[in-house]
Design an enzyme around this catalytic site. Structure first.
Site, mmCIF file in Angstrom:
data_model
loop_
_atom_site.group_PDB
_atom_site.id
_atom_site.type_symbol
_atom_site.label_atom_id
_atom_site.label_comp_id
_atom_site.label_asym_id
_atom_site.label_seq_id
_atom_site.Cartn_x
_atom_site.Cartn_y
_atom_site.Cartn_z
ATOM 1 N N ARG A 50 0.850 -1.180 0.000
ATOM 2 C CA ARG A 50 0.000 0.000 0.000
ATOM 3 C C ARG A 50 0.891 1.237 0.000
ATOM 4 O O ARG A 50 1.913 1.275 0.719
ATOM 5 C CB ARG A 50 -0.911 0.044 1.241
ATOM 6 C CG ARG A 50 -2.098 -0.909 1.202
ATOM 7 C CD ARG A 50 -3.109 -0.568 0.107
ATOM 8 N NE ARG A 50 -4.269 -1.454 0.126
ATOM 9 C CZ ARG A 50 -4.398 -2.560 -0.613
ATOM 10 N NH1 ARG A 50 -3.442 -2.919 -1.445
ATOM 11 N NH2 ARG A 50 -5.499 -3.291 -0.542
ATOM 12 N N GLU A 96 -3.989 6.938 -4.903
ATOM 13 C CA GLU A 96 -4.400 6.265 -6.146
ATOM 14 C C GLU A 96 -5.727 6.819 -6.655
ATOM 15 O O GLU A 96 -6.630 7.063 -5.845
ATOM 16 C CB GLU A 96 -4.586 4.764 -5.872
ATOM 17 C CG GLU A 96 -3.297 4.045 -5.666
ATOM 18 C CD GLU A 96 -3.482 2.547 -5.456
ATOM 19 O OE1 GLU A 96 -2.579 1.950 -4.869
ATOM 20 O OE2 GLU A 96 -4.508 1.976 -5.852
ATOM 21 N N HIS A 136 -1.451 -0.677 -9.721
ATOM 22 C CA HIS A 136 -2.074 -1.543 -8.701
ATOM 23 C C HIS A 136 -2.629 -2.815 -9.354
ATOM 24 O O HIS A 136 -3.841 -3.066 -9.319
ATOM 25 C CB HIS A 136 -3.184 -0.786 -7.956
ATOM 26 C CG HIS A 136 -3.532 -1.435 -6.645
ATOM 27 N ND1 HIS A 136 -4.034 -0.735 -5.572
ATOM 28 C CD2 HIS A 136 -3.464 -2.733 -6.231
ATOM 29 C CE1 HIS A 136 -4.244 -1.549 -4.560
ATOM 30 N NE2 HIS A 136 -3.919 -2.782 -4.945
#
Ligand SMILES: NC(=O)C1=CN([C@@H]2O[C@H](COP(=O)(O)OP(=O)(O)OC[C@H]3O[C@@H](n4cnc5c(N)ncnc54)[C@H](O)[C@@H]3O)[C@@H](O)[C@H]2O)C=CC1
Ligand SMILES: O=CC(=O)O
Length: 332
Positions: free
Chosen positions: A247, A276, A294
Site C-alpha cells: 500500500r 491512487e 495496482h
C-alpha cells in the site's frame, strides 16, 4: 447458531463489476444488486446502498469510513470485502455497529508475489527503460556498455511483512539467488525460517542498513503507516532498489521521490500509491522507476477465486456461523 436468512436470501450490494462467473453465482444465491460500475462509486451512492442492504461487497478502492458505516441501516451486518487489504474500511466503526468484516486472503498471494518478483527483476535490470528505447526507435544495436543494470543474484533482499505474500516472495527470490532477510511483527517459527532460508531482523533499522533490495508486504495499519519514513529511507544505501506492492501509505512518497532524484537511492518499483490513481508527477519524470497500476493480484484466475471467497464468506455468515475470513482488529 441460528440461520440468519430462512425466508429470503440476504440482500447484497456489490459496488463494482466483478467477474461474470462471480456475478452469475451471486445472482443465483442472493438478492443481489450489481452496479456493474467500472469506477469508484460516488460517496452518496455508497451511503444510499448501505442504508438498505444486509451485506456490502466493496472493493479495495471504496472508502468505507466511519461516516459510511454510520449511515448503514439496522439490517446491514456484513462487509464482505473483495480483496485482501482492508485499510479502506474503518474496522473500529464497524465493530461499534456489530458489523462483521471479511476479506479474501490467500487466493491472490501467488499472483501478487509473481508481480513483486517481476518488479524485483525489472528495476535493477532496467526493463522498462530498455522497452521504451526499442519502441522509440532509438536503439542502435547491441553494445558492451549499453543498458547496464545490476545483477540480482547474490544480493540481499529485505522483506518487511513476512505474511502470506512476503513468504511467497521469499520463496521466489531464493530461486533467483538472493539471500533473504526479513522484519515482521512476529518472528516466524524456526522450521519456516529454515525452509525459506530467511534471516530475521528484530530491528527494522538494522535490516534496512544491510540490504540491497527492499520489498514491502505489511498491510497498511496504524503501525505501518509511514513505516518507511524519511529517516528510514536515509538508512538505505545508495545502490538500493525499493519495491512496494502493498500500500502506498506505508512509504513516505515525497521522501522516496527526493532520494531517487538525488541519487540517494538507485531505483524503485511501485504498484501502489498514496493517492491512487493519482501519481506524483515527479515520479513520472524519473527513468529509474517502474510504475504499475495496482495490478499485483490482477489475473483472471485470481479474480474469480476472490469472488468465490466473497461468496463463501457471505454464505457461512448467512448460515449463522463465523465466516472463514473474518477480519479481527489488531490481527492485521
Ligand atoms: N498490489 C496488490 O495488488 C495487492 C496488495 N496486497 C497488499 O498486501 C498486504 C499483505 O497481504 P498478505 O501477505 O496476504 O497479508 P498477511 O496478513 O498474510 O501478512 C502481513 C504480515 O505483515 C505483518 N505486519 C503487520 N503489520 C506490521 C508492521 N507494522 N511491521 C511489521 N510487520 C507487520 C503481519 O504480522 C503479517 O505477517 C495486504 O494487506 C494488501 O495491502 C494484497 C494483495 C494484492
Ligand atoms: O490490493 C489488493 C488487495 O486485494 O488488497
Amino acid at each position: 447458531m441460528a440461520r440468519r436468512f430462512d425466508q429470503s436470501p440476504p440482500r447484497v450490494f456489490v459496488t463494482r463489476r466483478l467477474p461474470e462467473a462471480t456475478e452469475r453465482r451471486m445472482g443465483e444465491l442472493f438478492d443481489v444488486t450489481l452496479t456493474g460500475a467500472e469506477e469508484r462509486l460516488e460517496r452518496s451512492a455508497l451511503i444510499a446502498a448501505v442504508a438498505d442492504c444486509d451485506v456490502l461487497v466493496p472493493t479495495v478502492t471504496d472508502n468505507i469510513d466511519a461516516g459510511v458505516i454510520e449511515a448503514a441501516g439496522e439490517r446491514m451486518k456484513l462487509i464482505a470485502n473483495y480483496g485482501a487489504g482492508v485499510n479502506h474500511i474503518d474496522l473500529k466503526a464497524a465493530r461499534a455497529r456489530n458489523i462483521v468484516v471479511t476479506n479474501t486472503p490467500g487466493v491472490l498471494t501467488e499472483d501478487t508475489a509473481d508481480m513483486t518478483m517481476a518488479l524485483i527483476v525489472a528495476v535493477p535490470r532496467r526493463l522498462a527503460e530498455g522497452e521504451k528505447l526499442v519502441r522509440s526507435g532509438g536503439w542502435k544495436g547491441w553494445s558492451p556498455g549499453a543498458m547496464l543494470g545490476h545483477r540480482i543474484g547474490g544480493k540481499a533482499l529485505g522483506i518487511v511483512g513476512m505474511g502470506r505474500i512476503g513468504r511467497a516472495v521469499a520463496a521466489r527470490a531464493r530461486a533467483f539467488g538472493l539471500s533473504i532477510h526479513y522484519h515482521n511483527r512476529n518472528r516466524l517459527p524456526a522450521v519456516l525460517e529454515a525452509q525459506l532460508g530467511a534471516q530475521w531482523h528484530e530491528s527494522l533499522d538494522a535490516m534496512l542498513a544491510a540490504i540491497d533490495i527492499l520489498t514491502i508486504h505489511t498491510p497498511l495499519n496504524a503501525d505501518s503507516e509511514n513505516l518507511i519514513d524519511r529517516r528510514r529511507i536515509g538508512l538505505l544505501r545508495p545502490h538500493v532498489h525499493v519495491i512496494n506492492a502493498s500500500r502506498g501509505g506505508i512509504v513516505d512518497e515525497d521522501a522516496l521521490v527526493e532520494a531517487l532524484e538525488d541519487g540517494r537511492l538507485a531505483g524503485a518499483g511501485l504498484d501502489v500509491w498514496k493517492y491512487e490513481p493519482e501519481i506524483n508527477p515527479r515520479l513520472l519524470a524519473l527513468p529509474n522507476v517502474v510504475l504499475t497500476p495496482h495490478m499485483g493480484s490482477a489475473t483472471h484466475e485470481g479474480r474469480e477465486a476472490t469472488g468465490d471467497k466473497v461468496i463463501a464468506n457471505i454464505r457461512v455468515w448467512a448460515d449463522g456461523h463465523r465466516p472463514p475470513d473474518q477480519v479481527l482488529e489488531g490481527w492485521l
